[in-house]
Design a protein around this motif. Sequence first.
Motif, PDB file in Angstrom:
ATOM      1  N   ILE A  84       0.795  -0.680  -0.423  1.00 27.85           N
ATOM      2  CA  ILE A  84      -0.607  -0.218  -0.193  1.00 27.85           C
ATOM      3  C   ILE A  84       0.897   1.477  -0.478  1.00 27.85           C
ATOM      4  O   ILE A  84       0.638   2.437  -0.673  1.00 27.85           O
ATOM      5  CB  ILE A  84      -0.598   0.191   1.127  1.00 27.85           C
ATOM      6  N   ARG A  85       2.760   1.761   0.522  1.00 23.84           N
ATOM      7  CA  ARG A  85       3.128   2.085   0.573  1.00 23.84           C
ATOM      8  C   ARG A  85       3.216   3.052  -1.057  1.00 23.84           C
ATOM      9  O   ARG A  85       3.245   4.150  -1.171  1.00 23.84           O
ATOM     10  CB  ARG A  85       4.210   2.185   0.821  1.00 23.84           C
ATOM     11  N   ALA A  86       3.898   2.056  -1.905  1.00 22.58           N
ATOM     12  CA  ALA A  86       4.454   2.555  -2.977  1.00 22.58           C
ATOM     13  C   ALA A  86       2.480   2.815  -4.299  1.00 22.58           C
ATOM     14  O   ALA A  86       2.228   3.269  -4.623  1.00 22.58           O
ATOM     15  CB  ALA A  86       4.830   0.894  -4.332  1.00 22.58           C
ATOM     16  N   ILE A  87       1.754   2.166  -3.870  1.00 22.38           N
ATOM     17  CA  ILE A  87       0.808   2.253  -3.917  1.00 22.38           C
ATOM     18  C   ILE A  87      -0.250   3.487  -3.912  1.00 22.38           C
ATOM     19  O   ILE A  87      -0.449   4.599  -4.592  1.00 22.38           O
ATOM     20  CB  ILE A  87      -0.360   1.341  -3.976  1.00 22.38           C
ATOM     21  N   GLY A  88      -0.586   3.451  -2.568  1.00 31.45           N
ATOM     22  CA  GLY A  88      -1.060   4.957  -2.009  1.00 31.45           C
ATOM     23  C   GLY A  88      -0.314   5.975  -2.466  1.00 31.45           C
ATOM     24  O   GLY A  88      -0.174   7.222  -2.617  1.00 31.45           O
ATOM     25  N   ARG A  89       1.536   5.757  -2.809  1.00 24.75           N
ATOM     26  CA  ARG A  89       2.105   7.173  -3.265  1.00 24.75           C
ATOM     27  C   ARG A  89       1.585   7.627  -4.599  1.00 24.75           C
ATOM     28  O   ARG A  89       1.408   9.019  -5.369  1.00 24.75           O
ATOM     29  CB  ARG A  89       3.735   6.631  -3.472  1.00 24.75           C
TER      30      ARG A  89
END
Length: 288
Positions: free
Chosen positions: A87-92
């Motif tokens: 979710i960190r990469a996607i959320g970014r």
Amino acid sequence: RAKDDGRGGFRFFQEDMDRVAQERQAIESDLSKAAACQQLCLHFQPLVDAQTSETMGFEALLRWEHPRRGMVSPAVFVPIAEGTGQIRAIGRWVIEEACRAAAVWPDHLTVAVNLSPTQFVGSSIAEIVRDALVASGLEPSRLELEITESLFIKHPGAVLEKLQQLKALGVSIAMDDFGTGYSSLSYLWQFPFDKIKIDRSFVSAIERDQAARDIRQAITTLGSSLKMRITAEGVETEEQAAFLRTLMCNQFQGFLFAKPLAPIEMAAFLLNDRHQPVKDGKRALSIA
Ligand code: C2E
Ligand code: MG
Ligand code: MG
Ligand code: MG
């Protein structure tokens, strides 16, 4: 279901568990390629003025068009991506994409982005948001970040400091899904939220349930004493809207007004939105 009703029953249960775990792994693995394969996109749901129904902004809602499964709901894949840290990469990407999109909307319109608690761990969320604002040229005041109460439960440590860093950028912070989960007013005293979003489950229960009484009282208190802005989500009927207006809700979001719009529908909506303020005798967004 989890009861062991003899060897056969347990074996079935075990097979179910294996299948669930396999499904989860398959989604995890597909998700790692989803962004690169351009399977992710954002839909935007209008947030409207409770009194005038004018569009005030949009909430960005993540969509995953899986090549075989079709549209996978964020309710399914976001929790998985939170578990793995994906979710960190996607959320970014969501933050960047939402800012990019909103930067070309008429400038009275805001964009809201959902942040998961995991995005507050490890990387600096304030840096990511600042970079996205700079890259897109979006006014910080037009960006709203939605967080949930679970953030205060899962990562109580540096949360307040990180929220202050975000506030310092000039963005606003909304408490999402209020009334669910911990449903404790105490989180509201710890941080000056710009907005509280009343969860759909309460909006649908608010007229009838005894349990909704507390939340009704809370909404009135939040609005009148604390002067917090209140958005009701999942407004589906005129009756709900009328009732919520009496509770001094400022903003509505729900199928009564509009569903989340796909990118292609967004362009048409912006052009045709009759509630859009008219600037100098013409629509704020002109057709190129
Ligand atoms: P949320 O942030 O509370 O978003 C509102 C959800 O309610 C959306 O579901 C929206 O489509 C739905 N909704 C709005 N109005 C109505 C209505 O009148 N009736 C009904 N039945 N539903 C309505 P969606 O798009 O399936 O998203 C579900 C959840 O997934 C979101 O709840 C949010 O928690 C999460 N999510 C979505 N996008 C993102 C994202 O980019 N990042 C993160 N971390 N979470 C996201
Ligand atoms: Mg939300
Ligand atoms: Mg919500
Ligand atoms: Mg919700």
